[in-house]
Design a protein around this motif. Structure first.
Motif, PDB file in Angstrom:
ATOM      1  N   THR A   4      -4.355  22.296 -43.234  1.00 49.19           N
ATOM      2  CA  THR A   4      -5.183  21.408 -42.444  1.00 49.19           C
ATOM      3  C   THR A   4      -5.929  20.421 -43.343  1.00 49.19           C
ATOM      4  OG1 THR A   4      -5.507  23.150 -40.812  1.00 49.19           O
ATOM      5  CG2 THR A   4      -7.033  21.305 -40.737  1.00 49.19           C
ATOM      6  N   PRO A   5      -5.830  19.117 -43.040  1.00 47.14           N
ATOM      7  CA  PRO A   5      -6.593  18.144 -43.840  1.00 47.14           C
ATOM      8  C   PRO A   5      -8.086  18.393 -43.699  1.00 47.14           C
ATOM      9  CG  PRO A   5      -4.908  17.065 -42.475  1.00 47.14           C
ATOM     10  CD  PRO A   5      -4.989  18.479 -42.017  1.00 47.14           C
ATOM     11  N   PHE A   6      -8.828  18.051 -44.735  1.00 48.25           N
ATOM     12  CA  PHE A   6     -10.263  18.300 -44.732  1.00 48.25           C
ATOM     13  C   PHE A   6     -11.029  17.033 -44.367  1.00 48.25           C
ATOM     14  CE2 PHE A   6      -8.986  21.479 -48.093  1.00 48.25           C
ATOM     15  CZ  PHE A   6      -9.029  22.544 -47.217  1.00 48.25           C
ATOM     16  N   GLY A 253      -9.462  19.624 -39.119  1.00 46.21           N
ATOM     17  CA  GLY A 253     -10.626  20.487 -39.272  1.00 46.21           C
ATOM     18  C   GLY A 253     -10.556  21.746 -38.442  1.00 46.21           C
ATOM     19  N   ILE A 254      -9.504  21.878 -37.636  1.00 46.98           N
ATOM     20  CA  ILE A 254      -9.336  23.082 -36.818  1.00 46.98           C
ATOM     21  C   ILE A 254      -8.178  23.896 -37.392  1.00 46.98           C
ATOM     22  CG2 ILE A 254      -8.797  23.979 -34.532  1.00 46.98           C
ATOM     23  CD1 ILE A 254     -10.070  21.546 -33.329  1.00 46.98           C
ATOM     24  N   GLU A 255      -8.414  25.147 -37.665  1.00 51.03           N
ATOM     25  CA  GLU A 255      -7.371  25.994 -38.218  1.00 51.03           C
ATOM     26  C   GLU A 255      -7.540  27.435 -37.753  1.00 51.03           C
ATOM     27  OE1 GLU A 255      -7.743  26.844 -42.534  1.00 51.03           O
ATOM     28  OE2 GLU A 255      -9.510  25.554 -42.461  1.00 51.03           O
ATOM     29  N   GLN A 371     -15.745  22.040 -39.212  1.00 45.17           N
ATOM     30  CA  GLN A 371     -14.669  22.997 -39.451  1.00 45.17           C
ATOM     31  C   GLN A 371     -14.722  24.060 -38.356  1.00 45.17           C
ATOM     32  OE1 GLN A 371     -14.812  25.103 -43.244  1.00 45.17           O
ATOM     33  NE2 GLN A 371     -12.603  24.885 -43.467  1.00 45.17           N
ATOM     34  N   VAL A 372     -13.574  24.303 -37.748  1.00 41.62           N
ATOM     35  CA  VAL A 372     -13.489  25.260 -36.641  1.00 41.62           C
ATOM     36  C   VAL A 372     -12.373  26.254 -36.934  1.00 41.62           C
ATOM     37  CG1 VAL A 372     -13.046  25.560 -34.173  1.00 41.62           C
ATOM     38  CG2 VAL A 372     -14.318  23.557 -34.976  1.00 41.62           C
ATOM     39  N   PHE A 373     -12.692  27.531 -36.794  1.00 41.71           N
ATOM     40  CA  PHE A 373     -11.701  28.583 -36.988  1.00 41.71           C
ATOM     41  C   PHE A 373     -11.405  29.259 -35.653  1.00 41.71           C
ATOM     42  CE2 PHE A 373     -13.876  28.708 -41.263  1.00 41.71           C
ATOM     43  CZ  PHE A 373     -12.857  28.058 -41.925  1.00 41.71           C
TER      44      PHE A 373
END
Length: 440
Positions: A4-6, A253-255, A371-373
């Protein structure tokens, strides 16, 4: 590993290496000899011990604690490992507070159980440190068994089958064995490369050949395995990740939380692992807690764990929830994701409050996030699998699938809770049934 790109808010080195080392120290350090004797002395050695009933692997807990109390921890380890060959890891990661220790007579009477998990670790670590493998392989039977998946279920099955003299070929999709023990649990629960060392120790039984980089549909087929081997055990886990199913989920940003945890576990230098300033973890299980806590330990300023139901419905134990809160994680309950907001990169997550039956209340909140997990469950992946039930391989009580000569266990199969200790038990029990079938 995650690709995922940051966003600009996700950066490495938020904390100094010394602080990182302290943050990721051993959650429950090993007892020393004196501490172990004191802890063992608290056990009543119950004849009809409820702790044994609560243990998915049926370890004779009073016996191994008595063996520690009498100064023979190596014998205690053999008692443990004869039922649970991954007893060292289970001592570190099992939710003992909801299993053996929850029903301990000391817990019921005094609110403070015997520290069964830490005593188990003391015994197994003592034996492993000695370099001795306590089991011997029987004479070769000439039978060959394929075990697909080198996680807890597959390792347990492979060891038991090899001990009986069968030749085992152990396959795994990743570059190293261990499964969730290696890639899927918080680093502070298993320090000093213990998962790798435990696999190496287990393999000392002999008769097990490990082949990595192979999975069903990627170098392996079930039909070919059936043709080449006398029996097949599937312990392939759950490789897919459930989607949020909301607008904007494809933003940067979501992974998956499992990818973040795997990256962290395989990192040689945690100061190089990028983490966001405002992190949101969606889910209510152990993976969600592990991701949230570790994000905070890496230096995220604000970490929110959001679950769609109440705390009492979370799969993560009360201990894990309290651990998260103690590390500064904000726990938001009864909130379901509705949309991801941002221009290409996540900036906010919109949630709608729900009641315990997941009915929307109309109340909406937005949480800032860079950032979302996602930790909302995983799905089974693989080609040519046996019959499924509720998204998992359907098995009977011995692990037999709908396909003759094929057994399954662990997270990929129907059965007990998705716990390491349950997977070990299912792999062991399937191996016993496979051995019985091959011995006819």
């Amino acid at each position: 590993m995650s690709k995922t790109p940051f966003s600009e808010g996700i950066t490495a080195g938020r904390l100094a290496s010394a602080q990182i080392a302290e943050n990721f120290g051993d959650l429950h350090p090993r007892l020393d000899d004196h501490e172990a004797l004191v802890a063992a002395d608290r056990c009543y050695f119950c004849h009809d011990a409820p702790c044994m009933t609560a243990c998915p692997t049926d370890i004779d807990i009073p016996l191994f604690i008595r063996q520690i109390a009498t100064g023979t921890p190596e014998a205690a380890a053999r008692t443990i490992l004869s039922q649970n060959i991954l007893g060292g890891m289970c001592a570190r990661v099992c939710p003992t507070e909801t299993l053996c220790e929850e029903v301990c007579v000391r817990e019921v009477a005094e609110g403070k159980p015997v520290e069964i998990g830490r005593l188990q670790r003391f015994a197994t670590d003592t034996l492993m440190d000695s370099g001795v493998h306590p089991f011997e392989r029987d004479a070769p039977t000439g039978k060959r068994v394929a075990v697909v998946g080198a996680g807890p279920a597959g390792l347990s099955a492979a060891h038991r089958l090899a001990m009986y003299g069968h030749d085992v070929t152990l396959y795994d999709a990743r570059a190293k064995a261990g499964g969730l023990n290696e890639f899927g649990i918080a680093a502070y629960k298993s320090v000093d490369s213990f998962a790798t060392r435990e696999v190496d120790w287990l393999m000392q039984i002999g008769g097990i050949t490990l082949e990595t980089g192979k999975r069903l549909g990627g170098g392996l087929s079930l039909d070919q395995l059936k043709a080449d081997f006398d029996a097949v055990f599937l312990g392939i886990g759950l490789g897919g990740v459930n989607a949020l199913g909301v607008d904007g989920e494809d933003k940067d940003g979501i992974e998956a939380a499992v990818d973040f945890i795997a990256d962290l576990r395989q990192s040689d230098d945690l100061t190089t692992l990028p983490i966001g300033r405002d992190v949101v973890v969606i889910g209510g299980g152990m993976t969600a807690v592990d991701a949230a806590v570790q994000a905070k330990l890496l230096g995220a300023l604000n970490v929110s764990l959001v679950y769609r139901r109440g705390r009492d419905r979370m799969n993560a134990s009360a201990f894990e929830q309290d651990l998260a809160a103690s590390k500064g994680v904000r726990i938001v309950t009864n909130a379901s994701p509705k949309a991801v907001i941002g221009n290409g990169t996540v900036r906010e997550i919109e949630f709608e409050y729900t009641d315990d039956d997941l009915n929307p209340t109309g109340q909406v909140i937005r949480l800032q996030a860079d950032q979302v997990f996602k930790a909302i469950g995983q799905t089974l992946e693989g080609e040519g699998l046996p019959a499924l039930e509720r998204g998992k391989i359907a098995v009977d009580g011995t692990g037999r699938s709908s396909v003759d000569g094929v057994w399954a266990g662990g997270d990929c199969a129907t059965g007990g809770d998705d716990l390491t200790v349950t997977a070990v038990a299912e792999g062991r029990d399937a191996a016993e049934d496979i051995h019985a079938a091959l011995s006819v």
